[in-house]
Design a protein around this motif. Sequence first.
Motif, PDB file in Angstrom:
ATOM      1  N   ASP A   3     -58.732  88.051 -21.460  1.00 48.48           N
ATOM      2  CA  ASP A   3     -57.989  87.162 -22.356  1.00 48.48           C
ATOM      3  C   ASP A   3     -58.535  85.741 -22.274  1.00 48.48           C
ATOM      4  O   ASP A   3     -58.912  85.265 -21.201  1.00 48.48           O
ATOM      5  N   ILE A   4     -58.557  85.048 -23.401  1.00 45.76           N
ATOM      6  CA  ILE A   4     -58.983  83.650 -23.436  1.00 45.76           C
ATOM      7  C   ILE A   4     -57.893  82.784 -22.830  1.00 45.76           C
ATOM      8  O   ILE A   4     -56.715  82.904 -23.170  1.00 45.76           O
ATOM      9  N   GLN A   5     -58.257  81.927 -21.910  1.00 43.54           N
ATOM     10  CA  GLN A   5     -57.309  81.038 -21.251  1.00 43.54           C
ATOM     11  C   GLN A   5     -57.343  79.658 -21.918  1.00 43.54           C
ATOM     12  O   GLN A   5     -58.400  79.066 -22.082  1.00 43.54           O
ATOM     13  N   TYR A   6     -56.208  79.178 -22.336  1.00 44.09           N
ATOM     14  CA  TYR A   6     -56.105  77.871 -22.960  1.00 44.09           C
ATOM     15  C   TYR A   6     -55.492  76.865 -21.990  1.00 44.09           C
ATOM     16  O   TYR A   6     -54.590  77.202 -21.212  1.00 44.09           O
ATOM     17  N   ASN A   7     -55.983  75.683 -22.029  1.00 44.84           N
ATOM     18  CA  ASN A   7     -55.414  74.606 -21.235  1.00 44.84           C
ATOM     19  C   ASN A   7     -54.421  73.834 -22.098  1.00 44.84           C
ATOM     20  O   ASN A   7     -54.801  73.009 -22.921  1.00 44.84           O
ATOM     21  N   PHE A   8     -53.137  74.149 -21.908  1.00 43.45           N
ATOM     22  CA  PHE A   8     -52.126  73.546 -22.768  1.00 43.45           C
ATOM     23  C   PHE A   8     -51.798  72.105 -22.376  1.00 43.45           C
ATOM     24  O   PHE A   8     -50.975  71.473 -23.003  1.00 43.45           O
ATOM     25  N   GLU A   9     -52.447  71.623 -21.319  1.00 45.40           N
ATOM     26  CA  GLU A   9     -52.245  70.228 -20.932  1.00 45.40           C
ATOM     27  C   GLU A   9     -53.285  69.303 -21.571  1.00 45.40           C
ATOM     28  O   GLU A   9     -53.280  68.112 -21.342  1.00 45.40           O
ATOM     29  N   SER A  10     -54.179  69.870 -22.363  1.00 45.32           N
ATOM     30  CA  SER A  10     -55.187  69.055 -23.042  1.00 45.32           C
ATOM     31  C   SER A  10     -54.522  68.145 -24.066  1.00 45.32           C
ATOM     32  O   SER A  10     -53.419  68.446 -24.557  1.00 45.32           O
ATOM     33  N   PRO A  11     -55.164  67.036 -24.426  1.00 41.65           N
ATOM     34  CA  PRO A  11     -54.583  66.135 -25.429  1.00 41.65           C
ATOM     35  C   PRO A  11     -54.352  66.857 -26.745  1.00 41.65           C
ATOM     36  O   PRO A  11     -55.117  67.737 -27.142  1.00 41.65           O
ATOM     37  N   LYS A  12     -53.269  66.493 -27.415  1.00 39.24           N
ATOM     38  CA  LYS A  12     -52.957  67.104 -28.701  1.00 39.24           C
ATOM     39  C   LYS A  12     -53.935  66.608 -29.764  1.00 39.24           C
ATOM     40  O   LYS A  12     -54.390  65.467 -29.719  1.00 39.24           O
ATOM     41  N   LEU A  13     -54.239  67.476 -30.696  1.00 38.89           N
ATOM     42  CA  LEU A  13     -55.165  67.128 -31.777  1.00 38.89           C
ATOM     43  C   LEU A  13     -54.579  66.035 -32.657  1.00 38.89           C
ATOM     44  O   LEU A  13     -53.434  66.114 -33.101  1.00 38.89           O
ATOM     45  N   LYS A  14     -55.380  64.994 -32.892  1.00 40.97           N
ATOM     46  CA  LYS A  14     -55.014  63.930 -33.832  1.00 40.97           C
ATOM     47  C   LYS A  14     -56.179  63.723 -34.786  1.00 40.97           C
ATOM     48  O   LYS A  14     -57.318  63.538 -34.345  1.00 40.97           O
ATOM     49  N   LEU A  15     -55.903  63.769 -36.074  1.00 41.29           N
ATOM     50  CA  LEU A  15     -56.949  63.593 -37.080  1.00 41.29           C
ATOM     51  C   LEU A  15     -56.800  62.245 -37.772  1.00 41.29           C
ATOM     52  O   LEU A  15     -55.686  61.786 -38.030  1.00 41.29           O
ATOM     53  N   ILE A  16     -57.925  61.620 -38.038  1.00 39.81           N
ATOM     54  CA  ILE A  16     -57.955  60.370 -38.805  1.00 39.81           C
ATOM     55  C   ILE A  16     -58.552  60.684 -40.170  1.00 39.81           C
ATOM     56  O   ILE A  16     -59.678  61.193 -40.267  1.00 39.81           O
ATOM     57  N   ASN A  17     -57.808  60.405 -41.200  1.00 42.17           N
ATOM     58  CA  ASN A  17     -58.295  60.613 -42.564  1.00 42.17           C
ATOM     59  C   ASN A  17     -59.005  59.342 -43.024  1.00 42.17           C
ATOM     60  O   ASN A  17     -58.407  58.270 -43.071  1.00 42.17           O
ATOM     61  N   MET A  18     -60.282  59.457 -43.350  1.00 36.74           N
ATOM     62  CA  MET A  18     -61.065  58.271 -43.702  1.00 36.74           C
ATOM     63  C   MET A  18     -60.548  57.580 -44.953  1.00 36.74           C
ATOM     64  O   MET A  18     -60.803  56.391 -45.166  1.00 36.74           O
ATOM     65  N   ASP A  19     -59.775  58.280 -45.775  1.00 31.60           N
ATOM     66  CA  ASP A  19     -59.212  57.655 -46.968  1.00 31.60           C
ATOM     67  C   ASP A  19     -58.169  56.603 -46.589  1.00 31.60           C
ATOM     68  O   ASP A  19     -57.867  55.711 -47.379  1.00 31.60           O
ATOM     69  N   GLU A  20     -57.639  56.717 -45.365  1.00 29.18           N
ATOM     70  CA  GLU A  20     -56.598  55.793 -44.918  1.00 29.18           C
ATOM     71  C   GLU A  20     -57.145  54.683 -44.023  1.00 29.18           C
ATOM     72  O   GLU A  20     -56.391  53.837 -43.550  1.00 29.18           O
ATOM     73  N   VAL A  21     -58.450  54.700 -43.773  1.00 29.34           N
ATOM     74  CA  VAL A  21     -59.069  53.687 -42.918  1.00 29.34           C
ATOM     75  C   VAL A  21     -59.442  52.459 -43.748  1.00 29.34           C
ATOM     76  O   VAL A  21     -60.122  52.578 -44.778  1.00 29.34           O
ATOM     77  N   GLY A  22     -58.972  51.305 -43.321  1.00 29.76           N
ATOM     78  CA  GLY A  22     -59.296  50.077 -44.039  1.00 29.76           C
ATOM     79  C   GLY A  22     -60.721  49.622 -43.778  1.00 29.76           C
ATOM     80  O   GLY A  22     -61.271  49.851 -42.693  1.00 29.76           O
ATOM     81  N   VAL A  23     -61.326  48.998 -44.768  1.00 25.80           N
ATOM     82  CA  VAL A  23     -62.682  48.480 -44.640  1.00 25.80           C
ATOM     83  C   VAL A  23     -62.633  47.102 -43.985  1.00 25.80           C
ATOM     84  O   VAL A  23     -61.874  46.234 -44.414  1.00 25.80           O
ATOM     85  N   GLU A  24     -63.421  46.920 -42.932  1.00 29.18           N
ATOM     86  CA  GLU A  24     -63.478  45.645 -42.222  1.00 29.18           C
ATOM     87  C   GLU A  24     -64.852  45.003 -42.393  1.00 29.18           C
ATOM     88  O   GLU A  24     -65.869  45.691 -42.344  1.00 29.18           O
ATOM     89  N   THR A  25     -64.870  43.716 -42.590  1.00 31.06           N
ATOM     90  CA  THR A  25     -66.122  42.979 -42.716  1.00 31.06           C
ATOM     91  C   THR A  25     -66.586  42.512 -41.342  1.00 31.06           C
ATOM     92  O   THR A  25     -65.804  41.941 -40.582  1.00 31.06           O
ATOM     93  N   VAL A  26     -67.840  42.786 -41.020  1.00 31.81           N
ATOM     94  CA  VAL A  26     -68.389  42.350 -39.739  1.00 31.81           C
ATOM     95  C   VAL A  26     -68.574  40.830 -39.761  1.00 31.81           C
ATOM     96  O   VAL A  26     -69.121  40.272 -40.712  1.00 31.81           O
TER      97      VAL A  26
END
Length: 318
Positions: A3-26
């Motif tokens: 059986d495949i063993q999963y580590n349930f203490e790993s960080p939860k998945l979080k996704l960043i949608n690039m459509d919601e990322v603001g554009v910053e000027t360097v």
Amino acid sequence: MTDIQYNFESPKLKLINMDEVGVETVKWLLYPFIPYGKVTIVQGDPGEGKTTLMLQIIARLTRGCGVFDEDDNASIKLENNVPQNVIYQTAEDGLGDTIKPRLLAADADCKYVHVIDETDMPLSMLDERLEQAIVKTKARLVVLDPIQGYIGANVDMHKANEIRPVMKRLSDVAQRHKCAIVLIGHMNKNNSGKSSYRGLGSIDISAAARSVLLVGRLKNNPQLRVICHVKSSLAPEGKSLCFELHPETGFSWMGECDLTAEDVLNGSSSTDSKFTTAIDFLKEILSQGPVAKSLVDEQAEQRNIKSRTLWAAKKKLN
């Protein structure tokens, strides 16, 4: 079947949608060479002028000036010419007998230059005191000189897996506080290698930086130094710049030149300097007496002489 063993203490998945990322000027301390909020590396052989260059830049910031008098790209111009705090750490030079005299010679306002006291414990890039000092002083520039002095005693700078988390941490600190962090580094002895592989330690050090600069001297004119872009991730590579370290007159900007990093590493003996062209142009156009600045600027532009180079030539000719 196992059986495949999963580590349930790993960080939860979080996704960043690039459509919601603001554009910053360097924003730039020195466009396109030193960006705010990022890590920059200034490297070269010992004695080539790396530290002198950075101390000159520090001096300008402490007086609320851009690196060049006419530099409209520096974000310092957007801050009402207010003097900026700087943190400068050196593992090679004495503060009282070397660094402060050089700062004073560069006309720095030393009350804006801060040093983290390493008496009780050496500083490293992973040290929390670095970020604490940036927060306390609101420093816009941090210089660590040299890289190997601040990697940390337990980190092998030649191992990518050890270097990556260190550089990631440093990059995050720069980004959080919109502070330019400059690492000064020496070159390795691989004379046949490309400029991007000549930095001391793992290539991952340079890979983590957004800008890498090479400082070198010319074979036929050791007083003249050249700053070349080795890597530029946030803007087109900048035209190489020259500065002079004269035993009598000290540090002077000398304008642009056509040399590349490979030219400098290969010992090129000629700058093909735009600065020389600008000096000859000013001597010619002013030979009969004063001329309106607008006319000088117009004719300089026709000859492809940039304002920064023209200004340097003007100062050289008094």
